[in-house]
Scaffold this motif. Structure first.
Motif, short mmCIF file in Angstrom:
data_model
loop_
_atom_site.label_atom_id
_atom_site.label_comp_id
_atom_site.label_asym_id
_atom_site.label_seq_id
_atom_site.Cartn_x
_atom_site.Cartn_y
_atom_site.Cartn_z
N ASN A 106 -18.15 -38.49 25.44
CA ASN A 106 -17.59 -39.85 25.54
C ASN A 106 -16.63 -39.99 26.71
OD1 ASN A 106 -19.07 -40.62 23.30
ND2 ASN A 106 -17.39 -40.32 21.86
N LYS A 107 -15.91 -38.90 27.03
CA LYS A 107 -15.00 -38.94 28.17
C LYS A 107 -15.78 -39.13 29.47
CE LYS A 107 -10.83 -38.66 29.90
NZ LYS A 107 -9.80 -39.66 29.58
N GLU A 110 -16.89 -42.70 29.59
CA GLU A 110 -15.74 -43.56 29.90
C GLU A 110 -15.46 -43.57 31.40
OE1 GLU A 110 -10.94 -43.15 29.55
OE2 GLU A 110 -12.10 -42.52 27.79
N ASP A 113 -18.29 -45.42 33.20
CA ASP A 113 -18.25 -46.87 33.03
C ASP A 113 -17.12 -47.52 33.81
OD1 ASP A 113 -20.44 -46.72 31.39
OD2 ASP A 113 -19.31 -46.81 29.51
N LYS A 114 -16.07 -46.76 34.11
CA LYS A 114 -14.96 -47.29 34.90
C LYS A 114 -15.23 -47.16 36.41
CE LYS A 114 -11.29 -46.65 31.48
NZ LYS A 114 -10.04 -45.93 31.13
N GLU A 209 -26.98 -42.84 24.81
CA GLU A 209 -26.03 -43.66 25.56
C GLU A 209 -26.37 -43.69 27.05
OE1 GLU A 209 -23.47 -45.65 24.71
OE2 GLU A 209 -24.11 -45.39 22.62
#
Length: 228
Positions: A106-107, A110, A113-114, A209
């Motif tokens: 997930n990191k 993240e 996505d940024k 994902e």
């Protein structure tokens, strides 16, 4: 011996790749391996843990304070270190992993996505499970064996010396092993399978994902393991 200049990430960096590393195991951090100059983004190991014990909580905060200058082994890893013994006697509840693989996955998502990762990119995501202690979360705990015996970290580890003493017999199928030890090995093998199932599911979710995001049809995904 020449890891700073001879590693996969450095070769890719020379060819225009943006490199990141999301590593859960402190002994394979980019600093410990000597490849930090080849990596553009590398969150601290402590950012990718979720302590479920006093020992884990202390370790996390020591890493946050001192980073790679802190050596886990010297402080908390030695089995006969009195502070370790004390902490493991206090922590007697059922144990679940302090290094959920989904935190690292997930990191990465993240950061991706940024838009902090430029293309082309190389990302190394290194998770700890299913390395012991075998401590899956629910609903995986109990799926291969409904027993809750040895689900505590210190009790699970207490059998390591006894099992290691009989490794030759285990590897060569020389029987009989002590009956109690045979039962414990079967128990731990079932917990290990539960842990593998849990880790596999998190990886499946991660791939799912990735598939929701654009551009991953042109991405090579390499899976490597020394456990499971």
């Amino acid at each position: 011996l020449r890891s700073e200049t001879e590693n996969l990430a450095s070769v890719l960096k020379e060819n225009g790749y943006y490199n990141s590393a999301f590593i859960v195991n402190s002994i394979t951090s980019v600093t410990a391996l000597g490849i930090s100059s080849s990596i553009d983004i590398a969150p601290l190991v402590a950012e990718l843990s979720m302590p479920t014990s006093i020992e884990g909580l202390i370790e996390k905060h020591l890493f946050l304070l001192f980073g790679d200058k802190f050596s886990t082994y010297n402080w908390l890893g030695q089995e006969d270190f009195i502070f370790t013994v004390l902490l493991r006697r206090i922590d007697k509840k059922v144990f679940t992993t302090e290094f959920p693989p989904e935190l690292a996955f997930n990191k990465f998502l993240e950061v991706l996505d940024k838009n902090k990762i430029r293309e082309p990119f190389f990302a190394w995501i290194h998770v700890l499970p299913p390395h012991g202690p075998y401590a899956p979360t629910k609903p995986f705990a109990g799926t291969f064996n409904s027993s809750w015996e040895l689900r505590e970290k210190n009790k699970m580890y207490s059998y390591n010396p006894e099992i290691n003493k009989h490794n030759n017999e285990i590897d060569s199928d020389i029987l009989p092993l002590p009956e109690k030890l045979t039962r414990v090995i079967k128990l731990l093998a079932d917990y290990y399978d539960e842990f593998i199932s849990y880790t596999d599911r998190q990886f499946k979710n991660f791939i799912g994902e990735l598939q929701k995001r654009k551009g991953f049809n042109n991405t090579v995904i390499i899976v490597s393991a020394d456990h499971g």
